[in-house]
Design a protein around this motif. Structure first.
Motif, PDB file in Angstrom:
ATOM      1  N   HIS A 121      13.794  65.043  62.833  1.00 20.09           N
ATOM      2  CA  HIS A 121      13.633  65.540  64.194  1.00 20.09           C
ATOM      3  C   HIS A 121      14.981  65.688  64.895  1.00 20.09           C
ATOM      4  CE1 HIS A 121       9.365  64.996  63.674  1.00 20.09           C
ATOM      5  NE2 HIS A 121       9.515  63.698  63.456  1.00 20.09           N
ATOM      6  N   LYS A 122      15.967  64.976  64.370  1.00 20.88           N
ATOM      7  CA  LYS A 122      17.289  64.994  64.983  1.00 20.88           C
ATOM      8  C   LYS A 122      18.326  64.772  63.901  1.00 20.88           C
ATOM      9  CE  LYS A 122      19.902  62.780  68.752  1.00 20.88           C
ATOM     10  NZ  LYS A 122      19.861  61.692  69.763  1.00 20.88           N
ATOM     11  N   ALA A 123      19.325  65.662  63.816  1.00 17.36           N
ATOM     12  CA  ALA A 123      20.407  65.533  62.832  1.00 17.36           C
ATOM     13  C   ALA A 123      21.693  65.186  63.580  1.00 17.36           C
ATOM     14  CB  ALA A 123      20.582  66.833  62.060  1.00 17.36           C
ATOM     15  N   VAL A 124      22.311  64.054  63.197  1.00 17.30           N
ATOM     16  CA  VAL A 124      23.482  63.578  63.934  1.00 17.30           C
ATOM     17  C   VAL A 124      24.562  63.106  62.969  1.00 17.30           C
ATOM     18  CG1 VAL A 124      22.144  62.874  65.957  1.00 17.30           C
ATOM     19  CG2 VAL A 124      22.534  61.237  64.115  1.00 17.30           C
ATOM     20  N   ALA A 125      25.786  63.054  63.494  1.00 20.94           N
ATOM     21  CA  ALA A 125      26.922  62.468  62.776  1.00 20.94           C
ATOM     22  C   ALA A 125      27.357  61.234  63.545  1.00 20.94           C
ATOM     23  CB  ALA A 125      28.067  63.477  62.677  1.00 20.94           C
ATOM     24  N   TRP A 126      27.457  60.097  62.857  1.00 19.33           N
ATOM     25  CA  TRP A 126      27.837  58.839  63.495  1.00 19.33           C
ATOM     26  C   TRP A 126      29.224  58.415  63.040  1.00 19.33           C
ATOM     27  CZ3 TRP A 126      22.778  55.735  62.102  1.00 19.33           C
ATOM     28  CH2 TRP A 126      21.753  56.087  62.998  1.00 19.33           C
ATOM     29  N   GLY A 140      12.944  59.456  62.378  1.00 24.01           N
ATOM     30  CA  GLY A 140      13.158  60.871  62.584  1.00 24.01           C
ATOM     31  C   GLY A 140      14.595  61.282  62.809  1.00 24.01           C
ATOM     32  N   THR A 141      15.508  60.319  62.851  1.00 21.81           N
ATOM     33  CA  THR A 141      16.921  60.630  63.059  1.00 21.81           C
ATOM     34  C   THR A 141      17.657  60.552  61.731  1.00 21.81           C
ATOM     35  OG1 THR A 141      16.931  59.799  65.330  1.00 21.81           O
ATOM     36  CG2 THR A 141      19.053  59.957  64.221  1.00 21.81           C
ATOM     37  N   ALA A 142      18.096  61.710  61.238  1.00 20.67           N
ATOM     38  CA  ALA A 142      18.908  61.765  60.020  1.00 20.67           C
ATOM     39  C   ALA A 142      20.373  61.703  60.429  1.00 20.67           C
ATOM     40  CB  ALA A 142      18.627  63.045  59.248  1.00 20.67           C
ATOM     41  N   ALA A 143      21.108  60.746  59.883  1.00 19.70           N
ATOM     42  CA  ALA A 143      22.493  60.535  60.309  1.00 19.70           C
ATOM     43  C   ALA A 143      23.406  60.367  59.109  1.00 19.70           C
ATOM     44  CB  ALA A 143      22.595  59.301  61.212  1.00 19.70           C
ATOM     45  N   LEU A 144      24.550  61.035  59.139  1.00 22.05           N
ATOM     46  CA  LEU A 144      25.602  60.861  58.149  1.00 22.05           C
ATOM     47  C   LEU A 144      26.831  60.287  58.827  1.00 22.05           C
ATOM     48  CD1 LEU A 144      25.435  64.225  56.106  1.00 22.05           C
ATOM     49  CD2 LEU A 144      23.940  62.217  55.983  1.00 22.05           C
ATOM     50  N   VAL A 145      27.677  59.610  58.027  1.00 20.91           N
ATOM     51  CA  VAL A 145      28.922  59.017  58.538  1.00 20.91           C
ATOM     52  C   VAL A 145      30.088  59.764  57.883  1.00 20.91           C
ATOM     53  CG1 VAL A 145      30.226  56.874  58.873  1.00 20.91           C
ATOM     54  CG2 VAL A 145      27.723  56.796  58.688  1.00 20.91           C
ATOM     55  N   PRO A 146      30.623  60.794  58.545  1.00 16.05           N
ATOM     56  CA  PRO A 146      31.619  61.675  57.915  1.00 16.05           C
ATOM     57  C   PRO A 146      32.852  60.959  57.377  1.00 16.05           C
ATOM     58  CG  PRO A 146      30.800  62.657  59.938  1.00 16.05           C
ATOM     59  CD  PRO A 146      30.247  61.270  59.884  1.00 16.05           C
ATOM     60  N   ALA A 147      33.385  59.970  58.110  1.00 12.24           N
ATOM     61  CA  ALA A 147      34.599  59.290  57.652  1.00 12.24           C
ATOM     62  C   ALA A 147      34.377  58.597  56.321  1.00 12.24           C
ATOM     63  CB  ALA A 147      35.064  58.284  58.710  1.00 12.24           C
ATOM     64  N   ASN A 148      33.208  57.978  56.149  1.00 11.13           N
ATOM     65  CA  ASN A 148      32.919  57.272  54.908  1.00 11.13           C
ATOM     66  C   ASN A 148      32.617  58.237  53.763  1.00 11.13           C
ATOM     67  OD1 ASN A 148      33.221  55.026  56.471  1.00 11.13           O
ATOM     68  ND2 ASN A 148      31.069  54.447  56.484  1.00 11.13           N
ATOM     69  N   ILE A 149      31.970  59.344  54.078  1.00 12.46           N
ATOM     70  CA  ILE A 149      31.706  60.358  53.045  1.00 12.46           C
ATOM     71  C   ILE A 149      33.017  60.925  52.524  1.00 12.46           C
ATOM     72  CG2 ILE A 149      30.744  62.662  52.669  1.00 12.46           C
ATOM     73  CD1 ILE A 149      28.489  61.896  54.594  1.00 12.46           C
ATOM     74  N   LYS A 150      33.945  61.180  53.412  1.00 10.89           N
ATOM     75  CA  LYS A 150      35.251  61.703  53.000  1.00 10.89           C
ATOM     76  C   LYS A 150      35.963  60.719  52.076  1.00 10.89           C
ATOM     77  CE  LYS A 150      39.643  63.440  54.822  1.00 10.89           C
ATOM     78  NZ  LYS A 150      40.422  63.755  56.048  1.00 10.89           N
ATOM     79  N   ALA A 151      35.985  59.441  52.462  1.00  4.69           N
ATOM     80  CA  ALA A 151      36.656  58.425  51.653  1.00  4.69           C
ATOM     81  C   ALA A 151      35.968  58.250  50.303  1.00  4.69           C
ATOM     82  CB  ALA A 151      36.690  57.094  52.407  1.00  4.69           C
ATOM     83  N   TYR A 152      34.634  58.292  50.294  1.00  9.05           N
ATOM     84  CA  TYR A 152      33.897  58.136  49.046  1.00  9.05           C
ATOM     85  C   TYR A 152      34.168  59.309  48.113  1.00  9.05           C
ATOM     86  CZ  TYR A 152      29.960  57.279  45.904  1.00  9.05           C
ATOM     87  OH  TYR A 152      29.183  57.041  44.798  1.00  9.05           O
TER      88      TYR A 152
END
Length: 423
Positions: A94-99, A183-195
């Motif tokens: 229901h909601k796509a966010v970046a944390w 309903g809130t899908a969230a990704l953590v961009p800084a950690n994805i980049k490092a991974y």
């Protein structure tokens, strides 16, 4: 940053000079204020947040910029499109966010409270019982500090664990539990980049693979009404059976002088929990491990199927994620030491093979139909014979399924943490 008792750091605190009465008085006042936080309960959650934020401030918590937010939204949108042809469950986003990392802690803390407080309550109660009545009377103004010593100790070390977890997790559902708001899908961009840098794979492919996993989690927990309660209740039931090693607490407390802050550094939480060997506790652990493995195995199978030939690095990413979830990272190991509970699915590969066998026998509609009721799902014993289970499920009679649906699992209709907060 200077160290203070329990191995965590108090922002702004300076190491006191024992020969300077004024410094010692100020330092003790800081400790008393910290320990006497109102409404802290068995865990000083204010302190936990403070410690986690301080740790992230020291290690770095990059802000999420508009470009990254757009990348996350597009990745989750594309992930849902890829999942549609291979999944019977509709989108749960229901909601796509970046944390950023602090936002991950803030948005998952309500569920952590539900999971951690039962254990913390027993640990704090055991500490209070070990202080002799005459000793409490002699403490005078320090009595309130000692009374909340356990809550501050647990809060401080949980804050450390949360700070470490926040620097590792890639999304809201990364560790298999429904930690974030429904309903809130969230990704953590800084950690994805490092991974991605660690895997030496393109960041956009890693981001899309994480988005696929997050979108799959949202479909499962969003459209299987009993699943959230089933998983969280399994964790809570296992946690409620863990006993506290009173001898370990007594030995640690014997080294503590409430008037000497430095002596409190001898306190450590690791090793104070004694695994229970009762049949009930073993059954609770098996139920939890099976639930985590089935969720993670389904997510991995569906995501690999959806990515197919579309994502060049899908094979490498799938294997990397299976190893990552099976082994657990340093932060998960810290959490396990603190609360006596490991969150990694032990039989992830077996669960993946089982879902593959079911899909081959019944298609993805039949596979996902098994989530209609917990009694339809594979048991721990079925992991050893996935083909037998897959073939056997075709024998289910519709009347049997209707009978199960009329008797849902106890607690399946109970409100989750988000619903409770809304009330």
């Amino acid at each position: 940053m200077p160290d203070i008792p329990f191995g965590f750091s108090l922002p702004g605190a300076q190491p006191p000079d024992p020969s300077d009465p004024q410094q010692m008085q100020q330092f003790m006042a800081q400790l008393q204020q910290m320990f006497a936080a109102p409404g802290s309960g068995p865990v000083n959650w204010d302190l936990a947040r403070q410690v986690a934020a301080s740790q992230l401030s020291a290690s770095g918590d990059p802000a999420v910029n508009m470009h990254e937010r757009h990348q996350v939204e597009e990745a989750l949108r594309l992930a849902d499109l890829w999942l549609d042809p291979v999944c019977a469950l509709p989108s749960g986003i229901h909601k796509a966010v970046a944390w950023n990392r602090n936002e991950w802690i803030y948005n998952t803390l309500d569920v952590w409270k539900k999971l951690c407080e039962p254990i913390a309550g027993r640990m704090v109660g055991a500490m209070g019982d070990l202080v002799p009545e005459e000793a409490r009377a002699q403490l005078g103004p320090m009595q309130s500090m000692v009374a909340t010593l356990g809550g501050a100790l647990f809060g401080g070390q949980l804050g450390q664990a949360f700070g470490q977890l926040a620097a590792e997790v890639l999304s809201a559902g990364d560790i298999g539990l429904p930690l974030g708001p429904a309903g809130t899908a969230a990704l953590v961009p800084a950690n994805i980049k490092a991974y991605g840098e660690g895997l030496e794979l393109p960041e956009d492919q890693v981001r899309l693979y994480v988005a696929l996993r997050e979108a799959a989690h949202q479909r499962l927990f969003g459209h299987v009404p009993w699943l959230r309660a089933h998983v969280l209740n399994a964790v809570e039931a296992y946690a409620n059976g863990i006993t506290v090693n009173r001898e370990a607490i007594e030995e640690a407390m014997s080294r503590v002088d409430p008037t000497d802050p430095e002596s409190m550094q001898a306190m450590a939480l690791e090793g104070i929990f004694t695994p229970e060997d009762t049949p009930q506790q073993k059954a609770g652990l098996a139920r939890l491990e099976t639930a985590l493995a089935l969720v993670e195995g389904w997510v991995g199978h569906v995501v690999d199927d959806a990515a197919g030939d579309r994502l060049p690095s899908v094979a490498a990413l799938g294997e990397a994620f299976r190893r990552r979830r099976a082994a657990g990272g340093p932060a998960e190991q810290t959490f396990a030491a603190l609360v006596g509970l490991e969150l990694r699915p032990r039989r992830l590969r077996e669960a993946g093979a089982l879902w593959t066998a079911v899909t081959e026998q019944r298609g993805f509609q039949g596979r996902d139909g098994l989530w209609d009721h917990p009694d339809l799902l594979p048991t721990d014993e079925d992991f050893a014979n996935p083909e037998v289970f897959a073939r056997g499920q075709s024998d289910w009679d519709i009347s049997e399924l209707e009978g199960l649906e009329s008797n849902p699992e106890p607690g399946a209709d109970e409100p989750g943490p988000e619903d409770t907060d809304k009330k």
